[in-house]
Design an enzyme around this catalytic site. Structure first.
Site: not given
Length: 383
Positions: A74-75, A204, A202, A244, A183, A155, A329
């Site tokens: 997401a960043t 993860h 994201s 790639t 989130q 978050n 972060c």
């Protein structure tokens, strides 16, 4: 005896689902082709698999496959969305952007960079509820407003923002909308099927591997969004994200999304049940919940314990739970949470907010009563 520490920082990241890890390993060791190769079967299989993953993931957002761009998370997606739209804003004279003061740093810092380039950014402070209203955004809309960027789920507090309602309002205007859905994707995905122009995700956050995410750049009718690349070196991903394609990670993201969709109802029920059990156990302490509890996800809660220093509490709890004071972060900084500060909460509250977040499968061994007892010992007059 092995020490068992319960992980209550799932808003930052969670472990990869073993079923996802199996898929990732397969595409790393068995079908290891490059999706860009056309000269051999390995490349053909990889390309076909990526196409299928793209189609499935786009479908979860009520979008077309060619509207989805794979990124590292997401960043990166936020940066491509915000900085990639900026040249169009400069060319068209639309240099006004609306956002909130409670966004993740992955949105705030790119917007601060755009301020240095002459953009005007309105940072809306939501008040103690932590929820930005549609009216607050629409009241600031101007003819030169290029973009509204509003996160889906905060978050730090778990408060859900009215992104779907706002998207329908903005679709009637020339202003674009971006949503950081790190989130919210997988948990409240239905909100994201609204006509939101740009959505950042994201992997993860839903049990997928780290290092993979996506940006949805939704068409408006026949028109594609006027995004410009911010990186160069290849034509992959519509020329907006060169490099790639990480086939194993893409397949892991797709598998995680499928699992989360299939198991979401039970996941939500279990997350809510743990929340109730946790808050009931903590009733022997004195605490306040930060943020609107009528509009929240079941797996994130932000608490301030009366008279307790959050950093000291984290150290005391380290053998029981892994928790955080805010975004991972910014966890190296001991300054008050910018989210809680923007909500107008007193400094002693904002400085000592503790974020608890969880995946239900990772909470089964936690003794909530013991946890509450540890906290209560820091509050001698607690019940």
């Amino acid at each position: 005896m092995e020490l068992v520490v319960t992980y209550l920082d799932a808003a930052a990241t969670t472990r990869v689902d073993p079923r996802v890890a199996e898929v990732v390993l397969h595409w790393m060791t068995e079908d290891f082709g490059n999706a860009g190769s056309r000269t051999h079967e390995y490349g053909t299989r990889a390309k076909r698999a990526v196409q299928q993953a793209r189609q499935y993931l786009a479908g979860t957002l009520n979008a077309e496959p060619d509207e989805l761009i794979f990124t590292s998370g997401a960043t990166e997606s936020n940066n491509i969305a915000l900085l990639g739209l900026a040249p169009y804003g400069e060319e068209s004279g639309r240099r006004h952007i609306i956002t909130s003061a409670i966004e993740h740093k992955a949105v705030i810092e790119p917007l601060e960079y755009l301020q240095s380039r002459g953009f005007e950014v309105d940072f809306i402070e939501p008040g103690p509820s932590g929820r930005v209203t549609v009216e607050a955004v629409m009241d600031r809309l101007r003819p030169d407003t290029l973009l509204v960027s509003l996160m889906h789920v905060n978050n730090e507090t778990g408060v859900v923002q009215p992104v779907a309602d706002l998207a329908h309002k903005l679709r009637e205007t020339p202003t674009y909308m971006h949503v950081d859905a790190a989130q919210g994707y997988g948990k409240l995905t239905q909100d994201l099927t609204a006509p939101i122009d740009l959505i950042s995700v994201s992997g993860h956050k839903i049990g997928g591997p780290k290092g993979i995410g996506m940006l949805l750049a939704r068409h408006r009718g026949w028109d594609t969004l006027p995004l410009k690349p911010i990186m160069f070196g290849g034509g992959q991903e519509r020329g907006l994200r060169p490099g790639t394609l990480p086939v194993p990670l893409i397949m892991g993201l797709s598998e995680a999304a499928k699992i989360f969709h299939k198991e979401h109802t039970q996941w939500s029920q279990d997350a809510a049940a743990f929340r109730a059990r946790l808050l009931d156990a903590l009733s022997k302490t004195r605490f306040r919940i930060n943020g609107d509890q009528e509009h929240t996800v079941p797996h994130i809660v932000n608490l301030t314990f009366d008279g307790v220093d959050a950093e000291a509490l984290i150290v005391m709890l380290k053998d029981q739970v892994a928790v955080a004071t805010g975004s991972a972060c910014t966890s190296a900084s001991y300054t008050p949470s910018h989210v809680l500060t923007a909500m107008g909460l007193p400094e002693e509250v904002a400085s000592n907010g503790l974020r608890l977040s969880w995946f239900p499968s990772q909470t089964t061994e936690l003794d909530a009563t013991e946890l509450a007892g540890t906290i209560a010992r820091l509050q001698p007059d607690s019940a």
